[in-house]
Design a protein around this motif. Structure first.
Motif, PDB file in Angstrom:
ATOM      1  N   TRP A  89       0.813  -1.210   0.000  1.00 16.64           N
ATOM      2  CA  TRP A  89       0.000   0.000   0.000  1.00 16.64           C
ATOM      3  C   TRP A  89       0.851   1.266   0.000  1.00 16.64           C
ATOM      4  O   TRP A  89       0.470   2.278  -0.594  1.00 16.64           O
ATOM      5  CB  TRP A  89      -1.007  -0.016   1.147  1.00 16.64           C
ATOM      6  N   GLU A  90       2.014   1.242   0.630  1.00 10.50           N
ATOM      7  CA  GLU A  90       2.917   2.401   0.557  1.00 10.50           C
ATOM      8  C   GLU A  90       3.314   2.674  -0.882  1.00 10.50           C
ATOM      9  O   GLU A  90       3.340   3.825  -1.334  1.00 10.50           O
ATOM     10  CB  GLU A  90       4.164   2.169   1.416  1.00 10.50           C
ATOM     11  N   GLU A  91       3.626   1.620  -1.630  1.00  3.91           N
ATOM     12  CA  GLU A  91       4.033   1.781  -3.024  1.00  3.91           C
ATOM     13  C   GLU A  91       2.869   2.218  -3.911  1.00  3.91           C
ATOM     14  O   GLU A  91       3.025   3.069  -4.781  1.00  3.91           O
ATOM     15  CB  GLU A  91       4.650   0.489  -3.555  1.00  3.91           C
ATOM     16  N   VAL A  92       1.703   1.644  -3.706  1.00  2.00           N
ATOM     17  CA  VAL A  92       0.521   2.037  -4.484  1.00  2.00           C
ATOM     18  C   VAL A  92       0.233   3.524  -4.263  1.00  2.00           C
ATOM     19  O   VAL A  92       0.016   4.283  -5.215  1.00  2.00           O
ATOM     20  CB  VAL A  92      -0.706   1.178  -4.107  1.00  2.00           C
ATOM     21  N   LEU A  93       0.246   3.942  -3.011  1.00  4.23           N
ATOM     22  CA  LEU A  93      -0.055   5.339  -2.688  1.00  4.23           C
ATOM     23  C   LEU A  93       1.045   6.288  -3.165  1.00  4.23           C
ATOM     24  O   LEU A  93       0.755   7.364  -3.696  1.00  4.23           O
ATOM     25  CB  LEU A  93      -0.298   5.499  -1.191  1.00  4.23           C
ATOM     26  N   ALA A  94       2.310   5.899  -3.008  1.00  8.12           N
ATOM     27  CA  ALA A  94       3.426   6.753  -3.428  1.00  8.12           C
ATOM     28  C   ALA A  94       3.421   6.974  -4.936  1.00  8.12           C
ATOM     29  O   ALA A  94       3.829   8.034  -5.418  1.00  8.12           O
ATOM     30  CB  ALA A  94       4.754   6.128  -2.999  1.00  8.12           C
ATOM     31  N   ARG A  95       2.957   5.996  -5.678  1.00  8.16           N
ATOM     32  CA  ARG A  95       2.931   6.105  -7.140  1.00  8.16           C
ATOM     33  C   ARG A  95       1.625   6.694  -7.658  1.00  8.16           C
ATOM     34  O   ARG A  95       1.465   6.872  -8.858  1.00  8.16           O
ATOM     35  CB  ARG A  95       3.160   4.729  -7.756  1.00  8.16           C
ATOM     36  N   GLY A  96       0.683   6.943  -6.776  1.00  5.84           N
ATOM     37  CA  GLY A  96      -0.597   7.518  -7.178  1.00  5.84           C
ATOM     38  C   GLY A  96      -1.417   6.589  -8.059  1.00  5.84           C
ATOM     39  O   GLY A  96      -2.163   7.041  -8.923  1.00  5.84           O
ATOM     40  N   GLU A  98      -4.315   4.027  -9.228  1.00  5.33           N
ATOM     41  CA  GLU A  98      -5.732   3.759  -8.992  1.00  5.33           C
ATOM     42  C   GLU A  98      -5.997   2.332  -9.417  1.00  5.33           C
ATOM     43  O   GLU A  98      -5.627   1.933 -10.517  1.00  5.33           O
ATOM     44  CB  GLU A  98      -6.608   4.706  -9.816  1.00  5.33           C
TER      45      GLU A  98
END
Length: 125
Positions: A89-96, A98
């Protein structure tokens, strides 16, 4: 991560054999009786979790979930599973990114573990 694990309980139940007679919740369990604990039931206990059927990422007591068992029966890989989810989730959120779920998941045939076998998604980023 705890709230996601609580909400999407991977293990369905755990069965044990009573080693002695005991009264639990007004019911008598005799030595030798087989009993089962349904994880999703414990993780949706209204006396523990406010609005238990709702995913609330900021839930203050989410770590009280039973998804990894407890005591001597606690999953030895629980911390690794939590770390893997956190990094994901850190990577998903950091990369924006969807993530859009395209169809409902399909699951392996099992009465012990809830194992998704297919979950089509579209990733935009």
């Amino acid at each position: 991560m705890s709230e996601i694990i609580r909400f999407q309980t991977p293990v369905i139940y755990e069965r044990r054999t009573a080693t002695r007679d005991i009264e639990l919740g007004g019911k008598i369990i005799k030595e030798g009786d087989r009993v089962a604990m349904w994880y999703i039931s414990g993780n949706r206990d209204e006396s523990v979790f406010d609005e238990p059927d709702r995913l609330r990422i900021e839930r203050p007591n989410a770590r009280q979930h039973l998804s990894f068992g407890m005591g001597p029966h606690r999953c030895i890989g629980s911390r690794l599973a939590e770390m893997q989810l956190r990094v994901l989730w850190e990577e998903v959120l950091a990369r924006g990114l969807e993530i859009e779920v395209l169809t409902p998941p399909t699951y392996a045939f099992s009465n012990l573990v809830r194992s998704p076998t297919r979950l089509p998604v579209r990733i935009k980023g």
